[in-house]
Design a protein around this motif. Sequence first.
Motif, PDB file in Angstrom:
ATOM      1  N   GLU A 171       0.679  -1.295  -0.029  1.00  0.00           N
ATOM      2  CA  GLU A 171      -0.164   0.121  -0.127  1.00  0.00           C
ATOM      3  C   GLU A 171       0.866   1.192  -0.065  1.00  0.00           C
ATOM      4  O   GLU A 171       1.919   1.301   0.967  1.00  0.00           O
ATOM      5  CB  GLU A 171      -1.091  -0.079   1.244  1.00  0.00           C
ATOM      6  CG  GLU A 171      -1.575   1.251   1.461  1.00  0.00           C
ATOM      7  CD  GLU A 171      -2.534   1.658   0.255  1.00  0.00           C
ATOM      8  OE1 GLU A 171      -2.383   2.967   0.061  1.00  0.00           O
ATOM      9  OE2 GLU A 171      -3.264   1.038  -0.309  1.00  0.00           O
ATOM     10  N   ARG A 173       0.029   4.356   0.770  1.00  0.00           N
ATOM     11  CA  ARG A 173      -0.222   5.352   1.596  1.00  0.00           C
ATOM     12  C   ARG A 173      -0.039   4.619   2.977  1.00  0.00           C
ATOM     13  O   ARG A 173       0.210   3.685   3.186  1.00  0.00           O
ATOM     14  CB  ARG A 173      -1.850   5.807   1.727  1.00  0.00           C
ATOM     15  CG  ARG A 173      -2.197   6.598   0.446  1.00  0.00           C
ATOM     16  CD  ARG A 173      -3.608   6.683   0.287  1.00  0.00           C
ATOM     17  NE  ARG A 173      -3.690   8.035  -0.441  1.00  0.00           N
ATOM     18  CZ  ARG A 173      -4.971   8.388  -0.733  1.00  0.00           C
ATOM     19  NH1 ARG A 173      -6.012   7.536  -0.774  1.00  0.00           N
ATOM     20  NH2 ARG A 173      -5.352   9.495  -1.406  1.00  0.00           N
ATOM     21  N   PRO A 174       0.092   5.710   4.087  1.00  0.00           N
ATOM     22  CA  PRO A 174       0.628   5.238   5.459  1.00  0.00           C
ATOM     23  C   PRO A 174      -0.536   4.703   6.201  1.00  0.00           C
ATOM     24  O   PRO A 174       0.014   3.627   6.802  1.00  0.00           O
ATOM     25  CB  PRO A 174       0.681   6.659   6.024  1.00  0.00           C
ATOM     26  CG  PRO A 174       0.684   7.723   5.050  1.00  0.00           C
ATOM     27  CD  PRO A 174       0.014   7.344   3.929  1.00  0.00           C
ATOM     28  N   ARG A 175      -1.661   4.445   5.615  1.00  0.00           N
ATOM     29  CA  ARG A 175      -2.730   3.618   6.207  1.00  0.00           C
ATOM     30  C   ARG A 175      -3.372   2.770   4.933  1.00  0.00           C
ATOM     31  O   ARG A 175      -3.744   3.140   4.039  1.00  0.00           O
ATOM     32  CB  ARG A 175      -3.749   4.507   7.133  1.00  0.00           C
ATOM     33  CG  ARG A 175      -3.186   5.087   8.315  1.00  0.00           C
ATOM     34  CD  ARG A 175      -4.417   6.034   9.053  1.00  0.00           C
ATOM     35  NE  ARG A 175      -3.831   6.684   9.819  1.00  0.00           N
ATOM     36  CZ  ARG A 175      -4.528   7.296  10.822  1.00  0.00           C
ATOM     37  NH1 ARG A 175      -5.898   7.404  10.788  1.00  0.00           N
ATOM     38  NH2 ARG A 175      -4.070   7.755  11.823  1.00  0.00           N
ATOM     39  N   PRO A 176      -3.915   1.519   5.538  1.00  0.00           N
ATOM     40  CA  PRO A 176      -4.651   0.879   4.543  1.00  0.00           C
ATOM     41  C   PRO A 176      -5.977   1.340   4.741  1.00  0.00           C
ATOM     42  O   PRO A 176      -6.542   2.172   5.501  1.00  0.00           O
ATOM     43  CB  PRO A 176      -4.682  -0.623   5.146  1.00  0.00           C
ATOM     44  CG  PRO A 176      -4.333  -0.587   6.623  1.00  0.00           C
ATOM     45  CD  PRO A 176      -3.617   0.737   6.786  1.00  0.00           C
ATOM     46  N   GLN A 195     -10.461   2.250   9.857  1.00  0.00           N
ATOM     47  CA  GLN A 195      -9.429   1.617  10.557  1.00  0.00           C
ATOM     48  C   GLN A 195      -9.645   0.389  11.340  1.00  0.00           C
ATOM     49  O   GLN A 195      -8.966  -0.645  11.313  1.00  0.00           O
ATOM     50  CB  GLN A 195      -8.439   2.237  11.169  1.00  0.00           C
ATOM     51  CG  GLN A 195      -7.669   3.338  10.257  1.00  0.00           C
ATOM     52  CD  GLN A 195      -6.721   2.424   9.273  1.00  0.00           C
ATOM     53  OE1 GLN A 195      -5.905   1.841   9.447  1.00  0.00           O
ATOM     54  NE2 GLN A 195      -7.111   2.683   7.908  1.00  0.00           N
ATOM     55  N   LEU A 209       0.945  -6.635   5.750  1.00  0.00           N
ATOM     56  CA  LEU A 209       0.825  -5.420   5.090  1.00  0.00           C
ATOM     57  C   LEU A 209       1.833  -4.608   5.186  1.00  0.00           C
ATOM     58  O   LEU A 209       2.619  -4.483   6.059  1.00  0.00           O
ATOM     59  CB  LEU A 209      -0.523  -4.642   5.967  1.00  0.00           C
ATOM     60  CG  LEU A 209      -0.852  -3.237   5.458  1.00  0.00           C
ATOM     61  CD1 LEU A 209      -1.339  -3.342   4.161  1.00  0.00           C
ATOM     62  CD2 LEU A 209      -1.723  -2.660   6.616  1.00  0.00           C
ATOM     63  N   ARG A 210       2.083  -4.132   4.007  1.00  0.00           N
ATOM     64  CA  ARG A 210       3.638  -3.210   3.830  1.00  0.00           C
ATOM     65  C   ARG A 210       3.074  -1.922   3.421  1.00  0.00           C
ATOM     66  O   ARG A 210       2.635  -1.520   2.201  1.00  0.00           O
ATOM     67  CB  ARG A 210       4.640  -3.862   2.829  1.00  0.00           C
ATOM     68  CG  ARG A 210       5.047  -5.308   3.394  1.00  0.00           C
ATOM     69  CD  ARG A 210       6.063  -5.882   2.558  1.00  0.00           C
ATOM     70  NE  ARG A 210       6.274  -7.185   2.899  1.00  0.00           N
ATOM     71  CZ  ARG A 210       7.380  -7.759   2.121  1.00  0.00           C
ATOM     72  NH1 ARG A 210       7.864  -7.403   0.807  1.00  0.00           N
ATOM     73  NH2 ARG A 210       7.529  -9.274   2.569  1.00  0.00           N
ATOM     74  N   ASN A 211       2.988  -0.772   4.301  1.00  0.00           N
ATOM     75  CA  ASN A 211       2.618   0.455   4.079  1.00  0.00           C
ATOM     76  C   ASN A 211       3.941   1.353   3.419  1.00  0.00           C
ATOM     77  O   ASN A 211       4.732   0.963   3.661  1.00  0.00           O
ATOM     78  CB  ASN A 211       1.776   1.114   5.136  1.00  0.00           C
ATOM     79  CG  ASN A 211       0.751   0.720   5.452  1.00  0.00           C
ATOM     80  OD1 ASN A 211      -0.207   0.167   4.706  1.00  0.00           O
ATOM     81  ND2 ASN A 211       0.438   0.458   6.759  1.00  0.00           N
TER      82      ASN A 211
END
Length: 438
Positions: A171, A173-176, A195, A209-211
């Motif tokens: 992803e 962006r900083p957040r999913p 979230q 998950l890799r932001n």
Amino acid sequence: MSNSPLTPGIASGRLPAEEYDRNFLDHLPALDVHEARVAADRCYFCHDAPCMTACPTAIDIPLFIRQIATGTPEAAAKTIWSQNILGGICARVCPTETLCEGVCVREVAEGKPVEIGRLQRFATDFAMPKGHPFQRAAPTGRRVAVVGAGPAGLACAHRLAMLGHDIVVFERRPRPGGLNEYGIASYKSTGGFAQAEVDWLLQIGGIELRNGVELGRDITLAELRQTYDAVFLGIGLQGVNLLSAGGEDLEGVGNAVDFIAELRQSDDLSTLPVGRDVVVIGGGMTAVDAAVQSRLLGAENVTIVYRRSQEKMSASEHEQDHATSKGVRIIHNAAPLRVIGETRAEAVEFAYTEDGPDGLRLLPETFTLKADQVLRAIGQRLTGLPDGVTAKGGKIDTAPAQVWAGGDCAAGGEDLTVTAVAEGRDAALSIHRQLSGL
């Protein structure tokens, strides 16, 4: 009041602190247990339910409503999640008035449908705190890369994880969450729900998950194809269409999606600058969300201008009514000619339009709207294609072997959260069949 450096008319702190809190409360409060049972009792539990056909994820709506009516909301939630793992956010943001509720037998007969969306929210909100209802299958030893942690990517990752595959989600962006986190009105998803739902979804296990990792900048599609057994692209639409009108480079002209994203990520709404006179150009949900939230932030005059007729606005009639109830003016059949100003936006000149058999035509008559803030909401587009991927109509059309795509970036379907979930889920099943040799 602190003035923004953008234009004299754009300022933060327009309202008392308590008014921000009140303005951005949940716009449609949740049903309590009694209200849910009463609402569920209105359902006819149709055998060939049109609501189920109208749902892009094909949730068994009569079944989950019957489960609520019989006092088993946890079972109702599992019925929903078996088809739509993001059923909680969809219950909040789906245009149910044009989907399931729009074809409800009660709507057709009485003009008042069963409140399917609110019942779906009741069930999922009731069951989410009790933990994740699904377990992973035995490990398959297969690894799948999912690019994009929006609704399509998350739905794909979850279904593949359930089937025993190991998933890495990239992803940028900083957040999913994608548009659920960055692109919808705050009053539709309050209390950090987007979230919280992602955190709950990841409880299935098997998903890494890799932001902060962007396709084309940090990784390439070729590298992913070499490293993983399959790749799913749920990259959304990063670019914003321009107005093709003069003055777009003036200060005070921006993108509605950026305005909404900044608002969604703000911890203090009183610090967000907003114009005194805001003009939003477009006719979809993004235009409505930006316009309504401008009013809620304290803008005095907010106008949506759409180039075609009201019937052709992609924002539903319900959403248009919500906008006007908040004091937003909507003007139809008008297209921007230029943004007026020397260094900062001061006004926008429009021409009236006529939509005929040969397409849209500008009429000689024009008008001007005062505007210190102008927000573009005329659609988004792909900003780049990975090697081997082709586009048609601004969306992914074909991809190399072992690569699937879904959600807003892919051709076909409507740009809705629920459609993206369906496409991600279905892509996961297709990937599983191929990886399993079925």
